[in-house]
Design an enzyme around this catalytic site. Structure first.
Site, PDB file in Angstrom:
ATOM      1  N   TYR A  53     -11.835  22.182  31.259  1.00 31.12           N
ATOM      2  CA  TYR A  53     -11.675  22.484  32.684  1.00 31.12           C
ATOM      3  C   TYR A  53     -11.313  21.232  33.476  1.00 31.12           C
ATOM      4  O   TYR A  53     -11.936  20.181  33.337  1.00 31.12           O
ATOM      5  CB  TYR A  53     -12.960  23.091  33.263  1.00 31.12           C
ATOM      6  CG  TYR A  53     -12.869  23.308  34.766  1.00 31.12           C
ATOM      7  CD1 TYR A  53     -12.084  24.335  35.269  1.00 31.12           C
ATOM      8  CD2 TYR A  53     -13.503  22.456  35.659  1.00 31.12           C
ATOM      9  CE1 TYR A  53     -11.957  24.513  36.643  1.00 31.12           C
ATOM     10  CE2 TYR A  53     -13.388  22.624  37.029  1.00 31.12           C
ATOM     11  CZ  TYR A  53     -12.614  23.659  37.513  1.00 31.12           C
ATOM     12  OH  TYR A  53     -12.470  23.834  38.863  1.00 31.12           O
ATOM     13  N   HIS A  83      -5.063  21.452  48.469  1.00 37.10           N
ATOM     14  CA  HIS A  83      -6.400  21.409  49.050  1.00 37.10           C
ATOM     15  C   HIS A  83      -6.459  20.645  50.374  1.00 37.10           C
ATOM     16  O   HIS A  83      -7.510  20.600  51.014  1.00 37.10           O
ATOM     17  CB  HIS A  83      -7.381  20.790  48.055  1.00 37.10           C
ATOM     18  CG  HIS A  83      -7.773  21.717  46.934  1.00 37.10           C
ATOM     19  ND1 HIS A  83      -6.858  22.357  46.147  1.00 37.10           N
ATOM     20  CD2 HIS A  83      -8.994  22.131  46.489  1.00 37.10           C
ATOM     21  CE1 HIS A  83      -7.485  23.106  45.255  1.00 37.10           C
ATOM     22  NE2 HIS A  83      -8.783  22.990  45.443  1.00 37.10           N
ATOM     23  N   ASN A 195     -13.789  16.679  44.121  1.00 33.45           N
ATOM     24  CA  ASN A 195     -15.114  17.238  43.848  1.00 33.45           C
ATOM     25  C   ASN A 195     -16.146  16.198  44.274  1.00 33.45           C
ATOM     26  O   ASN A 195     -15.989  15.009  43.983  1.00 33.45           O
ATOM     27  CB  ASN A 195     -15.279  17.522  42.363  1.00 33.45           C
ATOM     28  CG  ASN A 195     -15.033  18.965  41.984  1.00 33.45           C
ATOM     29  OD1 ASN A 195     -15.241  19.348  40.850  1.00 33.45           O
ATOM     30  ND2 ASN A 195     -14.597  19.791  42.917  1.00 33.45           N
ATOM     31  N   TYR A 280     -50.022  17.571  76.684  1.00 37.40           N
ATOM     32  CA  TYR A 280     -49.577  17.342  75.308  1.00 37.40           C
ATOM     33  C   TYR A 280     -48.380  16.395  75.223  1.00 37.40           C
ATOM     34  O   TYR A 280     -48.245  15.637  74.260  1.00 37.40           O
ATOM     35  CB  TYR A 280     -49.184  18.661  74.648  1.00 37.40           C
ATOM     36  CG  TYR A 280     -50.331  19.561  74.269  1.00 37.40           C
ATOM     37  CD1 TYR A 280     -51.649  19.252  74.594  1.00 37.40           C
ATOM     38  CD2 TYR A 280     -50.093  20.739  73.569  1.00 37.40           C
ATOM     39  CE1 TYR A 280     -52.691  20.083  74.245  1.00 37.40           C
ATOM     40  CE2 TYR A 280     -51.127  21.584  73.209  1.00 37.40           C
ATOM     41  CZ  TYR A 280     -52.418  21.260  73.545  1.00 37.40           C
ATOM     42  OH  TYR A 280     -53.444  22.095  73.191  1.00 37.40           O
ATOM     43  N   ARG A 283     -50.150  13.063  75.259  1.00 33.00           N
ATOM     44  CA  ARG A 283     -51.236  12.882  74.305  1.00 33.00           C
ATOM     45  C   ARG A 283     -50.799  13.112  72.858  1.00 33.00           C
ATOM     46  O   ARG A 283     -51.305  12.471  71.934  1.00 33.00           O
ATOM     47  CB  ARG A 283     -52.355  13.865  74.666  1.00 33.00           C
ATOM     48  CG  ARG A 283     -53.585  13.713  73.840  1.00 33.00           C
ATOM     49  CD  ARG A 283     -54.746  14.603  74.217  1.00 33.00           C
ATOM     50  NE  ARG A 283     -54.495  15.672  75.140  1.00 33.00           N
ATOM     51  CZ  ARG A 283     -55.015  16.908  75.012  1.00 33.00           C
ATOM     52  NH1 ARG A 283     -55.763  17.199  73.963  1.00 33.00           N
ATOM     53  NH2 ARG A 283     -54.802  17.828  75.923  1.00 33.00           N
ATOM     54  N   PHE A 329     -21.649  19.216  42.470  1.00 32.80           N
ATOM     55  CA  PHE A 329     -20.894  19.189  43.726  1.00 32.80           C
ATOM     56  C   PHE A 329     -21.512  20.066  44.805  1.00 32.80           C
ATOM     57  O   PHE A 329     -21.103  20.009  45.960  1.00 32.80           O
ATOM     58  CB  PHE A 329     -19.447  19.649  43.478  1.00 32.80           C
ATOM     59  CG  PHE A 329     -19.358  20.908  42.654  1.00 32.80           C
ATOM     60  CD1 PHE A 329     -19.849  22.114  43.119  1.00 32.80           C
ATOM     61  CD2 PHE A 329     -18.775  20.875  41.393  1.00 32.80           C
ATOM     62  CE1 PHE A 329     -19.780  23.266  42.363  1.00 32.80           C
ATOM     63  CE2 PHE A 329     -18.694  22.033  40.622  1.00 32.80           C
ATOM     64  CZ  PHE A 329     -19.195  23.231  41.114  1.00 32.80           C
ATOM     65  N   GLU A 414     -16.966  30.796  43.733  1.00 37.91           N
ATOM     66  CA  GLU A 414     -17.907  29.957  44.475  1.00 37.91           C
ATOM     67  C   GLU A 414     -18.684  30.879  45.405  1.00 37.91           C
ATOM     68  O   GLU A 414     -18.390  31.006  46.592  1.00 37.91           O
ATOM     69  CB  GLU A 414     -17.126  28.876  45.225  1.00 37.91           C
ATOM     70  CG  GLU A 414     -16.386  27.954  44.270  1.00 37.91           C
ATOM     71  CD  GLU A 414     -15.198  27.246  44.885  1.00 37.91           C
ATOM     72  OE1 GLU A 414     -15.034  27.304  46.122  1.00 37.91           O
ATOM     73  OE2 GLU A 414     -14.422  26.642  44.125  1.00 37.91           O
TER      74      GLU A 414
END
Length: 514
Positions: A53, A83, A195, A280, A283, A329, A414
């Site tokens: 791959y 991409h 990646n 608060y 404090r 990844f 994915e």
């Protein structure tokens, strides 16, 4: 001397230097052998018969498509081009510097199979002060930060763009002028470059490092508000916090004790004060801000691990020649850390807004209504508080966790994603909101101190008051207040208040060296 990148051993100090800029990077020579060994494994796979791959197959859902040996370089080239689909404003230079440095450090660990020239090009671009033009939107933080890292890589190849003096310029021209040869990719190298979690991690580190001086300012301003409201320092007694044992709470209480030490204002109402307890927002500052500090410290550890990690795929193990596909990844650790940071950032702003509300409420602070010298004719800080409330509310909405969302991509290959890149990117506007809330509180607390004169606060808080008064005068009557807010917010975000705090000796560090 250059900063030496020691793969797997980067420190927060190293990352802070990269983020700030003005340093050159050099790779630790001890990394060379592992880089060469892993590259040899990939080259053998590229010339072999087995399908591997990312080396001789397509990507994602197309992993079953075999690619011929003569097309392996074209495969990587087209991967980067396809991409590079990011949109939006470009990432800030400090973020891109972190991307370049952490990608180089990750590849240099010797488990990615890239040739030395890939790492050399990353470092050459960094050392030349070049900033690839990387759009900020388009990553879901799953199969790595694909789109932003592709844009970064496209610039290294001479096909994308660089950001030069705020303008977008063609990469081929910029590289030629810098004397850097465009990167020509070999088998797996494009995949190794895109990646990984370097964009989401860089954005998260950018937020962590940007927020540190703001958090330190929050401690300083919160202490000034305690004195302006004539609050008690008893809630900061170390015995209280030791009984709970939360480290951030213990440290924050120590900060407040040191900041208020020697205050004549505190001494003036130590006896015969008919108020039993403070609200608060005064404090419980150690409990609230200390819990935020603990979350930020945890995030710093997660992000430091991630900056040192190998997060591409497949991973190369040169000792036995194997290439293993996994999921490093996936940016879930970054996404969850960013969501914790978002909650902490929002809470620091939220309690600061409550302190402003307390200061302008004469029934609680016992200061003039709305801190106005002549209430009625003047509105004082009435609407400045409204601005703070608007910003605090905005942060509460932005802080909704991004990591709980997932939208499947790549034809369901994915099918669970982290949304880490957005989780990290949304932190910057939150930090800007908190800086302005604290700027408003600084103005209000300083105004409150004016009503208590001639009494003085502690020496360190008086220096804070004096620093503000260099640019912002006391408000004797209503005036155009927006510029004052920006001046005060700049003291918060720019680190001036943090520098005053860091001059106090012996205080615990937050998460990076002082």
């Amino acid at each position: 001397m250059p900063l030496v990148l020691r793969p797997g051993r980067l420190t927060l100090d190293d990352l802070q230097a990269v983020h700030a800029g003005g340093v050159a990077l050099a790779l630790d020579p001890s990394a060379h052998a592992a880089i060469a060994a892993s590259a040899a494994v990939v080259q053998r796979a590229a010339h072999g018969d087995a399908a591997v791959y990312g080396v001789n197959t397509g990507f994602g859902k197309l992993a079953s498509t075999r690619i011929g040996e003569g097309d392996l370089a074209t495969l990587q080239l087209r991967l980067i081009r396809s991409h590079s689909v990011g949109i939006g404003e470009p990432l800030a230079p400090p973020v891109v510097r972190l991307m370049l440095a952490t990608k180089a450090a990750s590849l240099a660990r010797g488990h990615s199979g890239v040739r030395p020239v890939v790492i050399d090009t990353l470092l050459a671009v960094f050392n030349a002060g070049l900033v690839p033009w990387v759009p900020s939107q388009g990553s879901v933080g799953a199969s790595g930060d694909l789109a932003p890292l592709a844009h970064m890589t496209l610039a290294l190849m001479g096909e994308g763009d660089f950001l030069v003096d705020g303008a977008r310029r063609p990469a081929a021209t910029v590289l030629r002028e810098a004397g850097i040869a465009p990167l020509a990719l070999a088998a797996k190298e494009g995949l190794a470059l895109i990646n990984g979690t370097q964009t989401s991690t860089a954005l998260a580190l950018h937020a962590l490092l940007s927020f540190e001086p703001v958090l330190e300012a929050a401690l300083v301003v919160g202490a000034l508000t305690v004195d302006a409201a004539r609050g008690s320092d008893a809630p900061f007694d170390p015995r209280i916090h030791a009984l709970r044992g939360q480290p951030g709470q213990i440290d924050v209480a120590e900060y407040y004790r040191r900041l208020l030490e020697g205050s004549a204002i505190r001494a003036s109402h130590r006896d015969a004060d008919d108020r039993v307890q403070d609200p608060y927002c005064l404090r419980c500052q150690p409990q609230v801000v200390g819990a935020c500090l603990d979350q930020l410290r945890h995030a710093a550890l997660v992000l430091l691990r991630e900056a040192n990690a190998v997060t591409d795929n497949p991973l190369v193990f040169a000792d036995d020649g194997s290439l293993l596909s996994g999921g490093n990844f996936h940016a879930e650790p970054v996404a969850l850390a960013c969501d914790a940071m978002a909650c902490a950032i929002a809470e620091v702003g939220a309690i600061a807004e409550r302190r402003i509300a307390m200061l302008i409420d004469s029934g609680v602070s016992r200061l003039p209504p709305f801190l106005a010298a002549d209430p009625g004719l003047n509105s004082g800080f009435m609407i400045a508080h409204v601005t703070a409330a608007a910003l605090a509310s905005e942060n509460k909405s932005i802080a909704h966790p991004a990591s709980v969302d997932s939208l499947p991509t790549s034809a369901n290959q994915e099918d669970h994603v982290s949304m880490a890149t957005f989780a990290a990117r949304r932190l910057q506007p939150m930090i800007a909101n908190v800086a302005r809330i604290l700027g408003i509180e600084l103005l209000a607390a300083a105004q409150g101190i004016e009503f208590l004169r001639p009494l003085a606060s502690s020496s360190v808080l008086e220096s804070v008051h004096a620093l503000l008064r260099k640019t912002v005068t006391p408000m004797h009557h209503d005036r155009y207040l927006a510029p004052d807010i920006e001046h005060a917010a700049a003291l918060v975000a720019g680190g001036e208040l943090a520098r005053i705090l860091r001059m106090l000796p012996g205080l615990p560090a937050l998460w990076t060296p002082a």
